[in-house]
Design a protein around this motif. Structure first.
Motif, PDB file in Angstrom:
ATOM      1  N   ASP A  42      11.586  13.130 -30.458  1.00 63.75           N
ATOM      2  CA  ASP A  42      12.305  12.506 -31.567  1.00 63.75           C
ATOM      3  C   ASP A  42      13.924  12.859 -31.404  1.00 63.75           C
ATOM      4  OD1 ASP A  42       9.886  11.855 -32.950  1.00 63.75           O
ATOM      5  OD2 ASP A  42       9.994  13.837 -33.857  1.00 63.75           O
ATOM      6  N   ALA A  43      14.430  13.364 -30.178  1.00 63.42           N
ATOM      7  CA  ALA A  43      15.287  13.601 -30.165  1.00 63.42           C
ATOM      8  C   ALA A  43      16.576  12.301 -29.735  1.00 63.42           C
ATOM      9  CB  ALA A  43      15.793  14.675 -28.862  1.00 63.42           C
ATOM     10  N   ASP A  44      15.852  11.442 -29.198  1.00 61.78           N
ATOM     11  CA  ASP A  44      16.740  10.237 -28.826  1.00 61.78           C
ATOM     12  C   ASP A  44      17.432   9.677 -29.894  1.00 61.78           C
ATOM     13  OD1 ASP A  44      17.841   8.064 -26.891  1.00 61.78           O
ATOM     14  OD2 ASP A  44      16.422   6.604 -27.991  1.00 61.78           O
ATOM     15  N   GLY A  45      18.924   9.671 -29.660  1.00 61.29           N
ATOM     16  CA  GLY A  45      19.718   8.978 -30.542  1.00 61.29           C
ATOM     17  C   GLY A  45      20.426  10.164 -31.318  1.00 61.29           C
ATOM     18  N   ARG A  46      20.134  11.332 -31.283  1.00 64.45           N
ATOM     19  CA  ARG A  46      20.575  12.347 -32.242  1.00 64.45           C
ATOM     20  C   ARG A  46      21.698  13.061 -31.280  1.00 64.45           C
ATOM     21  NH1 ARG A  46      16.893  14.081 -36.062  1.00 64.45           N
ATOM     22  NH2 ARG A  46      18.746  14.931 -36.961  1.00 64.45           N
ATOM     23  N   VAL A  47      22.646  13.746 -32.156  1.00 64.87           N
ATOM     24  CA  VAL A  47      23.929  14.577 -31.693  1.00 64.87           C
ATOM     25  C   VAL A  47      23.452  15.914 -31.292  1.00 64.87           C
ATOM     26  CG1 VAL A  47      26.136  14.899 -32.195  1.00 64.87           C
ATOM     27  CG2 VAL A  47      25.407  12.744 -32.702  1.00 64.87           C
ATOM     28  N   LEU A  48      23.726  16.356 -30.048  1.00 66.07           N
ATOM     29  CA  LEU A  48      23.116  17.703 -29.743  1.00 66.07           C
ATOM     30  C   LEU A  48      24.245  18.713 -30.611  1.00 66.07           C
ATOM     31  CD1 LEU A  48      21.108  19.135 -28.091  1.00 66.07           C
ATOM     32  CD2 LEU A  48      23.113  19.370 -26.301  1.00 66.07           C
ATOM     33  N   ALA A  49      23.839  19.688 -31.419  1.00 62.89           N
ATOM     34  CA  ALA A  49      24.385  20.543 -31.880  1.00 62.89           C
ATOM     35  C   ALA A  49      25.192  21.725 -30.826  1.00 62.89           C
ATOM     36  CB  ALA A  49      23.914  21.148 -33.308  1.00 62.89           C
ATOM     37  N   ARG A  50      24.293  22.015 -30.383  1.00 61.22           N
ATOM     38  CA  ARG A  50      24.556  23.148 -29.271  1.00 61.22           C
ATOM     39  C   ARG A  50      24.348  22.895 -27.922  1.00 61.22           C
ATOM     40  NH1 ARG A  50      21.782  25.907 -33.572  1.00 61.22           N
ATOM     41  NH2 ARG A  50      22.943  27.359 -34.588  1.00 61.22           N
ATOM     42  N   GLY A  51      25.288  23.460 -26.989  1.00 63.26           N
ATOM     43  CA  GLY A  51      25.344  22.986 -25.405  1.00 63.26           C
ATOM     44  C   GLY A  51      24.029  23.886 -24.963  1.00 63.26           C
ATOM     45  N   ILE A  52      23.715  23.246 -23.872  1.00 62.57           N
ATOM     46  CA  ILE A  52      22.543  23.690 -23.164  1.00 62.57           C
ATOM     47  C   ILE A  52      22.802  24.039 -21.788  1.00 62.57           C
ATOM     48  CG2 ILE A  52      20.140  23.279 -22.524  1.00 62.57           C
ATOM     49  CD1 ILE A  52      19.759  21.253 -24.846  1.00 62.57           C
ATOM     50  N   ALA A  53      22.714  25.339 -21.439  1.00 63.24           N
ATOM     51  CA  ALA A  53      23.009  25.905 -20.142  1.00 63.24           C
ATOM     52  C   ALA A  53      21.817  25.887 -19.337  1.00 63.24           C
ATOM     53  CB  ALA A  53      23.365  27.363 -20.072  1.00 63.24           C
ATOM     54  N   LEU A 161      24.249  20.185 -20.565  1.00 66.18           N
ATOM     55  CA  LEU A 161      24.426  18.995 -21.778  1.00 66.18           C
ATOM     56  C   LEU A 161      25.262  19.904 -22.657  1.00 66.18           C
ATOM     57  CD1 LEU A 161      20.692  18.245 -22.547  1.00 66.18           C
ATOM     58  CD2 LEU A 161      22.393  16.703 -21.704  1.00 66.18           C
ATOM     59  N   ARG A 162      26.298  18.968 -23.241  1.00 64.32           N
ATOM     60  CA  ARG A 162      27.376  19.578 -24.148  1.00 64.32           C
ATOM     61  C   ARG A 162      27.062  19.290 -25.462  1.00 64.32           C
ATOM     62  NH1 ARG A 162      32.500  16.786 -22.008  1.00 64.32           N
ATOM     63  NH2 ARG A 162      33.565  17.962 -23.482  1.00 64.32           N
ATOM     64  N   GLN A 170      17.983   9.420 -20.746  1.00 67.54           N
ATOM     65  CA  GLN A 170      18.046  10.344 -19.535  1.00 67.54           C
ATOM     66  C   GLN A 170      18.483  11.872 -20.128  1.00 67.54           C
ATOM     67  OE1 GLN A 170      19.869   7.605 -20.714  1.00 67.54           O
ATOM     68  NE2 GLN A 170      22.059   7.735 -19.991  1.00 67.54           N
ATOM     69  N   HIS A 171      19.228  12.078 -21.150  1.00 62.55           N
ATOM     70  CA  HIS A 171      19.474  13.253 -21.741  1.00 62.55           C
ATOM     71  C   HIS A 171      18.249  14.123 -22.103  1.00 62.55           C
ATOM     72  CE1 HIS A 171      23.207  11.023 -22.661  1.00 62.55           C
ATOM     73  NE2 HIS A 171      23.533  12.020 -21.639  1.00 62.55           N
ATOM     74  N   VAL A 172      17.359  13.255 -22.725  1.00 66.12           N
ATOM     75  CA  VAL A 172      15.975  13.924 -23.206  1.00 66.12           C
ATOM     76  C   VAL A 172      15.192  14.324 -21.767  1.00 66.12           C
ATOM     77  CG1 VAL A 172      13.840  13.185 -24.369  1.00 66.12           C
ATOM     78  CG2 VAL A 172      15.863  12.449 -25.321  1.00 66.12           C
ATOM     79  N   ALA A 173      15.145  13.513 -20.843  1.00 63.05           N
ATOM     80  CA  ALA A 173      14.461  13.655 -19.653  1.00 63.05           C
ATOM     81  C   ALA A 173      15.013  15.095 -18.986  1.00 63.05           C
ATOM     82  CB  ALA A 173      14.740  12.669 -18.500  1.00 63.05           C
ATOM     83  N   LEU A 174      16.468  15.314 -19.046  1.00 61.17           N
ATOM     84  CA  LEU A 174      16.759  16.551 -18.450  1.00 61.17           C
ATOM     85  C   LEU A 174      16.381  17.780 -19.205  1.00 61.17           C
ATOM     86  CD1 LEU A 174      18.624  17.677 -16.352  1.00 61.17           C
ATOM     87  CD2 LEU A 174      20.767  17.434 -17.927  1.00 61.17           C
TER      88      LEU A 174
END
Length: 418
Positions: A42-53, A161-162, A170-174
């Motif tokens: 369900d994450a497509d289109g949402r804004v990421l709140a915390r970066g992912i290392a 991901l920032r 593509q971000h969801v795939a990562l």
């Protein structure tokens, strides 16, 4: 909930340029602080709140990039082909149990882990099999060819991901490649949407002979949802100042943004301005843009209000340039500038100096193979067909006064705008 002072958008003077308007929005709007967790699906289109290392390298192990035969670098043929004994067969998902021996090769498939001490893979198309089960490998292959080292794509610990990234497939795939199942995202921006005007009827309701079915509201709600917003449909509010004011005040407390269409011009029956001023403050943005000059910005109990024109094309264009950056700023999203693609104009056009204009255009390939932008044959900000039957907008900046066939122009595809 975003809280803005009643004067933080105050502006006076000549018509505001598009860039000034967007700059004012992004500089003054405070991002929503509330965070929630979304399932990966369900994450497509949402804004990421915390970066992912990256919690692991990608790929997580060294593997073959092709179907072929793995060998040690020390055994690479030099000058002439060489026959190798084939020992072992490694498939994707499998594992090599023993190091590869000198003078030997192992059959390997795409994605399979490299056997210990093997460093290069020959593509199976380049290998010749001979009697006795040996593989003849040609000379000239570079050491390390056709091998994907661990971490070649992304090393462990890299900020992949920032925060503020508006997630796309593509971000969801990562995130999935890292093994994640849930992501921390910004709470959806809550937007209240309504149209104004006694001349409108909602689809499905009776329409008087002098009324139009309301199309803008549905277009704007669809565009907002594509931006990941939670939309409240307030329907059509009639041309009565007191009821308009009550409705605006009621929805302000429960929403991050109020979006209206119609009723923001300077006519006697355009009541949005007076209604907003009775419960908050409003400064009309006399934006130097065509179509779409009558755009309003207001503040009601700390909640921003944007009033768009009633003509559908003007409403579409101003949504892209005013509402879109406002929503992204409220969500704390990273900037997403609209970059016009240079194309050849296939039309003539005149415009005023000092005003930015957007011309509806279709793409066609000319006889010489070059893409050309062709202007929609009719003018008018009320022509919905001009949005349906074209591919995007030709952007003509404030310094342009004339376009001639063959001239380079900037083209914004609808796919990039929404």
């Amino acid at each position: 909930m975003a809280q803005l002072s009643d004067d933080c958008f105050a502006f006076g003077g000549p018509m505001m340029s598009v860039d000034e308007a967007v700059g004012l929005i992004t500089a003054r709007v405070s991002a929503i602080a509330e965070i929630e967790t979304a399932a990966l699906v369900d994450a497509d289109g949402r804004v990421l709140a915390r970066g992912i290392a990256a919690p692991l390298p990608l790929p997580p192990f060294t593997n073959s990039a092709v179907d072929g035969y793995a060998v040690r670098n020390a055994d690479l043929p030099q000058g002439e082909e060489r026959a190798f004994a084939v020992e072992g067969r490694i498939q994707a998902g499998g594992a090599a149990q023993a190091p590869i021996k000198p003078g030997h090769t192992a059959r390997i498939f795409t994605g399979a882990p490299m056997p210990p001490q093997a460093e290069t893979v020959f593509m199976q198309e380049d290998v010749r099999l001979v009697d006795g089960g040996k593989a003849v490998l040609p000379p000239g292959l570079k050491p390390g060819a056709n091998v994907r080292p661990a971490g070649e794509d992304i090393p462990e610990g890299y900020l992949a991901l920032r925060a503020g990234q508006r997630l796309r497939p593509q971000h969801v795939a990562l995130a999935a490649a890292f093994g994640l199942t849930r992501l921390d995202v910004v709470r959806r921006i809550r937007v209240a949407v309504f149209s104004t005007g006694d001349e409108l009827a909602s689809p499905g309701e009776p329409r008087a002979a002098s009324q139009l079915f309301d199309s803008n509201r549905f277009m704007l709600m669809a565009m907002l949802r594509r931006l990941g917003c939670e939309v409240s449909d307030l329907g059509i509010l009639r041309d009565e100042r007191a009821s308009l004011a009550r409705s605006l005040k009621e929805v302000a407390a429960a929403h991050d943004l109020i979006l209206t269409t119609g009723g923001v011009s300077t006519g006697e029956e355009d009541h949005v301005k007076a209604a907003v001023e009775s419960v908050g403050s409003l400064v009309l943005w006399r934006m130097a843009i065509k179509p779409g000059r009558p755009v309003a910005m207001g503040i009601i109990a700390g909640t921003p209000l944007i009033g768009l024109p009633g003509n559908p094309v003007a409403s579409f264009v101003t949504f892209v340039h005013v509402v879109r950056p406002t929503v992204l700023a409220l969500a704390g999203a990273l900037p997403e500038p609209l970059l016009a693609i240079p194309l050849r104009a296939g039309f003539s056009y005149k415009k005023k100096l000092g005003r930015r204009e957007y011309v509806r255009a279709s793409l066609r390939r000319a006889e010489d193979g070059t893409l050309e932008a062709i202007k929609f044959p009719r003018e008018g900000a009320g022509l919905l067909s001009s949005l349906v039957e074209t591919d995007g907008l030709v952007e003509l900046d404030e310094t342009v006064t004339r376009v001639e066939p063959g001239q380079r122009v900037g083209f914004l595809s609808y796919a990039d705008l929404i």
